[in-house]
Design a protein around this motif. Structure first.
Motif, PDB file in Angstrom:
ATOM      1  N   SER A  91     -13.727  80.974  30.796  1.00  0.00           N
ATOM      2  CA  SER A  91     -12.834  82.123  30.616  1.00  0.00           C
ATOM      3  C   SER A  91     -13.072  83.237  31.633  1.00  0.00           C
ATOM      4  O   SER A  91     -12.312  84.197  31.685  1.00  0.00           O
ATOM      5  N   LEU A  92     -14.115  83.106  32.460  1.00  0.00           N
ATOM      6  CA  LEU A  92     -14.437  84.146  33.441  1.00  0.00           C
ATOM      7  C   LEU A  92     -13.637  83.971  34.724  1.00  0.00           C
ATOM      8  O   LEU A  92     -13.086  82.901  34.986  1.00  0.00           O
ATOM      9  N   HIS A  93     -13.587  85.031  35.527  1.00  0.00           N
ATOM     10  CA  HIS A  93     -13.004  84.937  36.855  1.00  0.00           C
ATOM     11  C   HIS A  93     -13.865  84.006  37.712  1.00  0.00           C
ATOM     12  O   HIS A  93     -15.065  83.815  37.459  1.00  0.00           O
ATOM     13  N   ALA A  94     -13.259  83.451  38.754  1.00  0.00           N
ATOM     14  CA  ALA A  94     -13.951  82.465  39.583  1.00  0.00           C
ATOM     15  C   ALA A  94     -15.235  83.025  40.194  1.00  0.00           C
ATOM     16  O   ALA A  94     -16.255  82.326  40.240  1.00  0.00           O
ATOM     17  N   GLN A 101      -8.744  77.788   7.478  1.00  0.00           N
ATOM     18  CA  GLN A 101      -9.163  76.400   7.275  1.00  0.00           C
ATOM     19  C   GLN A 101      -8.553  75.491   8.338  1.00  0.00           C
ATOM     20  O   GLN A 101      -9.202  74.568   8.832  1.00  0.00           O
ATOM     21  N   TRP A 102      -7.304  75.782   8.678  1.00  0.00           N
ATOM     22  CA  TRP A 102      -6.624  75.007   9.712  1.00  0.00           C
ATOM     23  C   TRP A 102      -7.332  75.146  11.062  1.00  0.00           C
ATOM     24  O   TRP A 102      -7.535  74.170  11.791  1.00  0.00           O
ATOM     25  N   TRP A 103      -7.731  76.380  11.373  1.00  0.00           N
ATOM     26  CA  TRP A 103      -8.443  76.628  12.627  1.00  0.00           C
ATOM     27  C   TRP A 103      -9.811  75.951  12.639  1.00  0.00           C
ATOM     28  O   TRP A 103     -10.240  75.425  13.669  1.00  0.00           O
ATOM     29  N   HIS A 104     -10.502  75.993  11.498  1.00  0.00           N
ATOM     30  CA  HIS A 104     -11.796  75.311  11.415  1.00  0.00           C
ATOM     31  C   HIS A 104     -11.640  73.821  11.711  1.00  0.00           C
ATOM     32  O   HIS A 104     -12.462  73.223  12.413  1.00  0.00           O
ATOM     33  N   LYS A 105     -10.609  73.213  11.176  1.00  0.00           N
ATOM     34  CA  LYS A 105     -10.370  71.785  11.384  1.00  0.00           C
ATOM     35  C   LYS A 105     -10.095  71.494  12.851  1.00  0.00           C
ATOM     36  O   LYS A 105     -10.618  70.536  13.425  1.00  0.00           O
ATOM     37  N   ALA A 106      -9.290  72.346  13.480  1.00  0.00           N
ATOM     38  CA  ALA A 106      -8.987  72.159  14.902  1.00  0.00           C
ATOM     39  C   ALA A 106     -10.236  72.311  15.759  1.00  0.00           C
ATOM     40  O   ALA A 106     -10.458  71.545  16.703  1.00  0.00           O
ATOM     41  N   ALA A 107     -11.074  73.305  15.426  1.00  0.00           N
ATOM     42  CA  ALA A 107     -12.310  73.512  16.184  1.00  0.00           C
ATOM     43  C   ALA A 107     -13.246  72.321  16.045  1.00  0.00           C
ATOM     44  O   ALA A 107     -13.875  71.893  17.018  1.00  0.00           O
ATOM     45  N   MET A 146     -11.697  81.730  21.068  1.00  0.00           N
ATOM     46  CA  MET A 146     -11.717  82.390  22.368  1.00  0.00           C
ATOM     47  C   MET A 146     -11.039  81.536  23.431  1.00  0.00           C
ATOM     48  O   MET A 146     -10.223  82.020  24.225  1.00  0.00           O
ATOM     49  N   ALA A 147     -11.373  80.222  23.451  1.00  0.00           N
ATOM     50  CA  ALA A 147     -10.795  79.334  24.464  1.00  0.00           C
ATOM     51  C   ALA A 147      -9.290  79.210  24.290  1.00  0.00           C
ATOM     52  O   ALA A 147      -8.529  79.237  25.260  1.00  0.00           O
ATOM     53  N   THR A 148      -8.840  79.102  23.038  1.00  0.00           N
ATOM     54  CA  THR A 148      -7.412  78.943  22.768  1.00  0.00           C
ATOM     55  C   THR A 148      -6.642  80.202  23.148  1.00  0.00           C
ATOM     56  O   THR A 148      -5.579  80.139  23.784  1.00  0.00           O
ATOM     57  N   LEU A 149      -7.170  81.364  22.772  1.00  0.00           N
ATOM     58  CA  LEU A 149      -6.496  82.616  23.104  1.00  0.00           C
ATOM     59  C   LEU A 149      -6.495  82.865  24.609  1.00  0.00           C
ATOM     60  O   LEU A 149      -5.505  83.347  25.169  1.00  0.00           O
ATOM     61  N   ASP A 150      -7.611  82.542  25.276  1.00  0.00           N
ATOM     62  CA  ASP A 150      -7.657  82.713  26.725  1.00  0.00           C
ATOM     63  C   ASP A 150      -6.625  81.823  27.408  1.00  0.00           C
ATOM     64  O   ASP A 150      -5.935  82.244  28.348  1.00  0.00           O
ATOM     65  N   ALA A 151      -6.528  80.562  26.953  1.00  0.00           N
ATOM     66  CA  ALA A 151      -5.564  79.637  27.549  1.00  0.00           C
ATOM     67  C   ALA A 151      -4.133  80.113  27.317  1.00  0.00           C
ATOM     68  O   ALA A 151      -3.285  80.050  28.213  1.00  0.00           O
ATOM     69  N   ALA A 152      -3.855  80.603  26.103  1.00  0.00           N
ATOM     70  CA  ALA A 152      -2.511  81.101  25.791  1.00  0.00           C
ATOM     71  C   ALA A 152      -2.183  82.335  26.626  1.00  0.00           C
ATOM     72  O   ALA A 152      -1.074  82.469  27.162  1.00  0.00           O
TER      73      ALA A 152
END
Length: 227
Positions: A133-136, A188-194, A206-212
């Motif tokens: 999620s950081l800059h290069a 609960q849905w998010w826990h399952k996805a994680a 964090m990864a999902t929000l950063d990607a979005a």
């Protein structure tokens, strides 16, 4: 890594754990004698010979660990290619391969964040995932530190957290704490996805929000600014 395919009983097997000395011995030995010090992988487990030397058992572990780390990159690159070239069909390929899309999505996101020439052989895929999620330029700084100091993934995560907490301004007295109300069923849905992505909830969010956020900002031609 020395590899060998064993076609017996229509099953695939790969040879691990062969040191240079063991390879030389094997070349001087004929028939089944050359198989006594081999660790073979099959689709359902390892075939480990009795009396395997510790050095060869250790070498097999190193090779297996390398394959596990590489496979994350391979799958991530595979999905990126599929999305870029077969936008209307790549999900069919995922289902045909029997793979979990959520897991692949995480691999693909990290793979997109690191070009092949920026990936460090001495560090694991998870090291890179911690920095995705950081800059290069920040990624390069932390990759250098982790590689030079031989940090584990946990040590890298702790160092990142310590720097963020140390650099963050202290909240003023009486400052409000921001909270997000999340319905139980959504949590609960998010826990399952994680869990399917092979990470904990906080990292997955964090990864999902950063990607979005990255996708939205790209679509609106706004610069991406991650902290």
């Amino acid at each position: 890594m020395t590899q060998q395919v064993d076609d017996r009983r229509n099953s695939e097997a790969t040879m691990f754990g062969r040191t240079a000395e063991a390879e030389q011995r094997a070349r001087r030995t004929a028939g089944m004698e050359s198989r006594r010090d081999q660790v073979l992988t099959t689709k359902v487990g390892l075939c480990i010979p009795a009396g395997l030397a510790f050095e060869e058992w250790e070498q097999a572990g190193r090779q297996l660990s390398g394959l596990l780390n590489s496979s994350s990159w391979w799958l991530g690159d595979w999905l990126v290619y599929g999305k870029d070239h077969y936008a209307d069909r790549y999900e069919l390929g995922i289902r045909a391969a029997g793979l979990q899309y959520q897991t692949l999505r995480n691999y693909a996101w990290v793979s997109r964040r690191f070009d092949v020439n920026r990936r460090r052989h001495a560090l694991s895929f998870q090291h890179h995932a911690e920095l995705a999620s950081l800059h290069a330029d920040e990624q390069e700084t932390w990759l250098d530190r982790a590689e030079r100091r031989k940090w584990s993934t946990k040590q890298l995560r702790q160092a990142l957290r310590a720097e963020r907490e140390g650099a963050a301004p202290q909240p003023e007295s009486g400052a409000a704490t921001r909270r997000l109300a999340v319905p139980d069923n959504r949590l609960q849905w998010w826990h399952k996805a994680a869990a399917q992505a092979g990470t904990d909830l906080g990292e997955w969010v964090m990864a999902t929000l950063d990607a979005a956020a990255e996708q939205v900002l790209k679509e609106t031609d706004r610069p991406l600014a991650l902290e």
